[in-house]
Write a protein that holds these residues in place. Sequence first.
Motif, mmCIF file in Angstrom:
data_model
loop_
_atom_site.group_PDB
_atom_site.id
_atom_site.type_symbol
_atom_site.label_atom_id
_atom_site.label_comp_id
_atom_site.label_asym_id
_atom_site.label_seq_id
_atom_site.Cartn_x
_atom_site.Cartn_y
_atom_site.Cartn_z
ATOM 1 N N ARG A 91 0.824 -1.211 0.000
ATOM 2 C CA ARG A 91 0.000 0.000 0.000
ATOM 3 C C ARG A 91 0.857 1.260 0.000
ATOM 4 N N ARG A 92 2.167 1.097 0.165
ATOM 5 C CA ARG A 92 3.050 2.267 0.123
ATOM 6 C C ARG A 92 3.213 2.784 -1.295
ATOM 7 N N TRP A 93 2.830 1.978 -2.262
ATOM 8 C CA TRP A 93 3.006 2.433 -3.638
ATOM 9 C C TRP A 93 1.871 2.028 -4.561
ATOM 10 N N ARG A 94 1.121 0.993 -4.197
ATOM 11 C CA ARG A 94 0.161 0.441 -5.135
ATOM 12 C C ARG A 94 -1.067 1.343 -5.270
ATOM 13 N N VAL A 95 -1.477 1.593 -6.488
ATOM 14 C CA VAL A 95 -2.727 2.304 -6.737
ATOM 15 C C VAL A 95 -3.839 1.266 -6.709
ATOM 16 N N PRO A 96 -4.815 1.410 -5.806
ATOM 17 C CA PRO A 96 -5.854 0.382 -5.741
ATOM 18 C C PRO A 96 -6.731 0.400 -6.993
ATOM 19 N N ALA A 97 -7.412 -0.701 -7.242
ATOM 20 C CA ALA A 97 -8.353 -0.740 -8.367
ATOM 21 C C ALA A 97 -9.381 0.366 -8.167
ATOM 22 N N PRO A 98 -9.657 1.177 -9.201
ATOM 23 C CA PRO A 98 -10.606 2.277 -9.009
ATOM 24 C C PRO A 98 -11.986 1.727 -8.665
ATOM 25 N N PRO A 99 -12.695 2.362 -7.710
ATOM 26 C CA PRO A 99 -14.023 1.877 -7.318
ATOM 27 C C PRO A 99 -14.946 1.695 -8.521
ATOM 28 N N ARG A 100 -14.821 2.535 -9.565
ATOM 29 C CA ARG A 100 -15.714 2.437 -10.721
ATOM 30 C C ARG A 100 -15.432 1.188 -11.553
ATOM 31 N N ALA A 101 -14.241 0.558 -11.342
ATOM 32 C CA ALA A 101 -13.973 -0.699 -12.027
ATOM 33 C C ALA A 101 -14.768 -1.827 -11.372
ATOM 34 N N ILE A 102 -15.159 -1.620 -10.101
ATOM 35 C CA ILE A 102 -15.896 -2.653 -9.371
ATOM 36 C C ILE A 102 -17.398 -2.399 -9.464
ATOM 37 N N VAL A 103 -17.786 -1.136 -9.211
ATOM 38 C CA VAL A 103 -19.194 -0.753 -9.337
ATOM 39 C C VAL A 103 -19.259 0.398 -10.342
ATOM 40 N N PRO A 104 -19.597 0.103 -11.597
ATOM 41 C CA PRO A 104 -19.524 1.119 -12.654
ATOM 42 C C PRO A 104 -20.405 2.345 -12.384
ATOM 43 N N GLY A 105 -21.447 2.199 -11.603
ATOM 44 C CA GLY A 105 -22.358 3.325 -11.382
ATOM 45 C C GLY A 105 -21.845 4.383 -10.414
ATOM 46 N N ILE A 106 -20.698 4.159 -9.802
ATOM 47 C CA ILE A 106 -20.187 5.139 -8.836
ATOM 48 C C ILE A 106 -19.857 6.440 -9.565
ATOM 49 N N PRO A 107 -20.388 7.591 -9.077
ATOM 50 C CA PRO A 107 -20.116 8.849 -9.775
ATOM 51 C C PRO A 107 -18.637 9.253 -9.671
ATOM 52 N N ALA A 108 -18.209 10.030 -10.651
ATOM 53 C CA ALA A 108 -16.796 10.446 -10.714
ATOM 54 C C ALA A 108 -16.372 11.170 -9.439
ATOM 55 N N TRP A 109 -17.265 12.058 -8.904
ATOM 56 C CA TRP A 109 -16.854 12.838 -7.726
ATOM 57 C C TRP A 109 -16.565 11.944 -6.537
ATOM 58 N N LEU A 110 -17.359 10.836 -6.382
ATOM 59 C CA LEU A 110 -17.146 9.967 -5.218
ATOM 60 C C LEU A 110 -15.824 9.210 -5.361
ATOM 61 N N GLN A 111 -15.543 8.769 -6.585
ATOM 62 C CA GLN A 111 -14.254 8.097 -6.803
ATOM 63 C C GLN A 111 -13.087 9.048 -6.520
ATOM 64 N N GLU A 112 -13.251 10.306 -6.920
ATOM 65 C CA GLU A 112 -12.208 11.310 -6.672
ATOM 66 C C GLU A 112 -11.935 11.428 -5.159
ATOM 67 N N VAL A 113 -13.024 11.530 -4.384
ATOM 68 C CA VAL A 113 -12.882 11.680 -2.929
ATOM 69 C C VAL A 113 -12.178 10.450 -2.338
ATOM 70 N N ILE A 114 -12.627 9.263 -2.746
ATOM 71 C CA ILE A 114 -12.078 8.030 -2.168
ATOM 72 C C ILE A 114 -10.593 7.885 -2.513
ATOM 73 N N LEU A 115 -10.259 8.069 -3.777
ATOM 74 C CA LEU A 115 -8.858 7.847 -4.177
ATOM 75 C C LEU A 115 -7.932 8.943 -3.643
ATOM 76 N N LEU A 116 -8.489 10.131 -3.435
ATOM 77 C CA LEU A 116 -7.655 11.196 -2.845
ATOM 78 C C LEU A 116 -7.310 10.853 -1.389
ATOM 79 N N CYS A 117 -8.247 10.225 -0.686
ATOM 80 C CA CYS A 117 -7.964 9.763 0.684
ATOM 81 C C CYS A 117 -6.903 8.667 0.680
ATOM 82 N N LEU A 118 -6.857 7.876 -0.390
ATOM 83 C CA LEU A 118 -5.991 6.687 -0.417
ATOM 84 C C LEU A 118 -4.626 6.951 -1.054
#
Lengths: 478, 246
Positions: free
Chosen positions: A229-256
Amino acid sequence: MPTLIAPGEAIDGYTVGARLHEGGNGYIFHASADPAHDPGYPLVMKVPGVGAGEPTLGVVSFEIESTILPRLSSRHVPRVAAVGTDPMLPYIVMEAIEGEGLADVIGRAPLPASEVADIGAALADALFDVHRQNVVHHDLKPENFILRDGDAVLLDFGLARHAELPDLIEEDRGLLGAGSAAYVSPEQLAGVRGDPRSDLFGLGILLYQLATGTTPFGEPETFEGLEDRRWRVPAPPRAIVPGIPAWLQEVILLCLEPDPLQRYPSAGHVAFDLRHPGEVKLTARSERTESAGLGEQLRNWWQAKGARAVPVAPRTALSRMPVVVVAIDTDRIDDPRHEALRRVVGKVLEANDDYRLLVVSAIKAAPMGEGSRLEETASGRVLSHRHLLRAWFAPLKRPPEKTSLHVVESPDPAVTILEMARANSADLIVLGAPAPRARTLAWRRSTASSVAAEAACSVYLVRLPGTSTPPDPAAEPA
Amino acid sequence: MLRAILSDVHANLEALEACLAHARSKGATGYAFLGDLVGYGADASAVVERVMQLAAEGAVALKGNHDAAIEKRDSYFNHDAHASLDWAAKTLSDTQKRFLASLPLVAETKPACFVHASVRAPAKWTYVDSPGAAESCTKAAIAAVTFCGHVHDQKLYFGKPSGHMTAFTPVPGVNIPVRGQRRWVAIVGSVGQPRDRNPAAAYALFDDETREVTFYRVPYDHLAAARKVREAGLPGSLAWRIEAGI
C-alpha cells in the motif's frame, strides 16, 4: 477468564454486569452505577486482559485509552464516567453507545453514492472533531464506528496518539505498525505516528468499502503483504461498481494517496466534499475505470522509496486550514460593508495554508403565492441571489473549488448561519454588524449579536469605520 | 494530596513566591523542595527562611550540591557560582546554615521518590539528562515515580516494557497520568534559573491520589530578581542569565 474484575463485583461505586465483548484491546462488561455515581447515561466497563496469553499491546493500549479518552469532549466519542487510578486494578467506566455498527452497514455494501456520502461525511465529522482536540486515532475499522442519530461515534482509542502526551507506543519496535491490517496507513507501517492524514487513509478504505463492498488492499496477514500500500494504486471503485459517480471516486482515491501530503489536508475537507459533490474538483483520478498498468505501478513503487510523513501536532496543523463561513446580505446589494467583508475574508485566506470558504446568503422566505415572472418564483429568487453571491466572491480571485455559495430561505438568518457553521465544523464566521446606534434602536438582538453570542467558533464582526447611523434605520438590523 | 515540586530555586525569591502563589491557586496543599535553594541569586537568606517555615509545616526539603557547598565547597564550581556562594555564606544565619546542613539527599514516599540529582549515588550529583541516566536513577528508587532537579530543563522519562526509558518534553499546563506498571522520572525544571531561553519559572504539581503530574511555567518579575543580583554586587552574568533565561 483473564480479567481482574468479574460480573457481580462492585468497584468504586460501579457494579459489573454481564460480559458484552472481548477483543484485542480489552474486555467490555455492562455496568451500573450506585445513585451517587450515576452520570445519567447507560454504562459499560472496560478492563484489560491480564496474565498468560494476553498480548503486551493489550495492557499498553488500555493505558493509552484511559489517558486519552477522558480528555476528549465530543458527541463523537463515548463519555467517560470514571477511570480507575489504582495501577493494580485498571478500568474505564464509559457511556454505552446504542446504534448501528458500521460493520453492519458495510455488510449491506455496495451502497448508493448518496448514502456513502452521508455516512462518510458523518465519519469525517467525527474524525475532524477528534483531530481538532489533538488526537489521531490510528485504528480506524468498521468495528470502531457506531452510527447514532445520523452522527458517527468513534470507539477504542487504544492505539491513539495525543500530540501533548507521551506516546507509549512510539519507539517500541514490537508495536510498530500496530493497527488492523486492512486499514493501516503506509506511514504508520513505517512507524510514523501522529499525522491526522493517517486517519484519512483509513477513512478512504471505509469509503471504498461502503461504495464497493470490498477493501482496496485485501486483508494481508504478513508484514510484506501490508507493504504494497506504500506504492500500489488500488483498483478504481468504478472498475468494481460502474455506477459510482466520478466525484465519489475522486474523494475516495484522494484519501488513499500513498503519500500523506497528496491526500486531503483534513477530515473537514473530506466532509465538505462529500456534502457538496458539485464542488469536488475532478482530476484524472475520477476518470479511471481500470487498474493501473505494470509501468505505472513500478514507477510508484520506485517513488515510494523516498516518501515520508512529517507529523505536526494536529491542532497546530489544522489551525492553518480553517473552515470560514461568511454571511452576505444580498437583500441589500449596495451595502458598503460588502467590500469591507471581502477585505477581511481576503486577509484570512491569505494568512493560512489552506481553507474552505462557505459564502452564505440567508434570504427572507418567498411571499405566499408565486408570481408569474421568473424572479418572483422561489427558485428564481434563489438563482438571482446566487448571482449576487458570485459577484461578491469574484473580486477575491480565488479558485472556485475551495468555495461554495449557498442561498438559504430562512425566517431567521442567525439560525441559518449558525446551523451552516455547525454542520461544516467552521472555525470562523465573518459577518457584517449594524452600526452602534442602530443596535441600541433595535428592539431585539441583531443577527450579528445572536451569531456572536451563540457560535461555537470565532466570529469576526465587520463594521465600517466612522458610521454611527445605519443606512436605513427603519430596516430590520442586518 | 496535590503537591508542588520545586527545585533549583537558587536564591530567587521573586520566582519562588510566584510559583508558590501559582501552586496555591491550583489547590496545592503540600510542597517538596528538591535542593539548590542557594547559589546564583540575591536572596539566599529569604529563600532559606521561607523553605524552613514550609518544612516546619511538613514540606519535603532536600539538599542540592549548592546547599552542600555552603558547608564544604568542592572545586568544580565556576567563578560565578563561587562568588554567589561566598556571598550566600555571609548572608545566611547560623540557624539557616544548620538547616541546609541537616537536609537529606533523598526522600522516598508512596508513590513518589524525590531527589536533587539521581537516586543512584545521590551525593555524586550526576545529571539525569538522558534516557540511560533516567533508567539507572529509577532502578535505585523504590517508588514508580521519581522527581529530580539539578538539570534545569523540564523533561519526563517513561519506561517501555523492555525496561529502557524514552524522553518526552512536556507541554506546560497539560496533566499527564503517570500510572500503569511502568516507571517514570520527572525533571521538574528550575524555579530560579531556567536555561531554555524562556525566563518564566518552572515547577510541577503532582497529585499522589490520581497520580497525575502537570508541568508549569510561571512568568514573574524576573527583571526585579536580576536587578537585585546587580545591586548585591554579584557577577553581572548571573543577572543577565535570569533576564534572558539562559
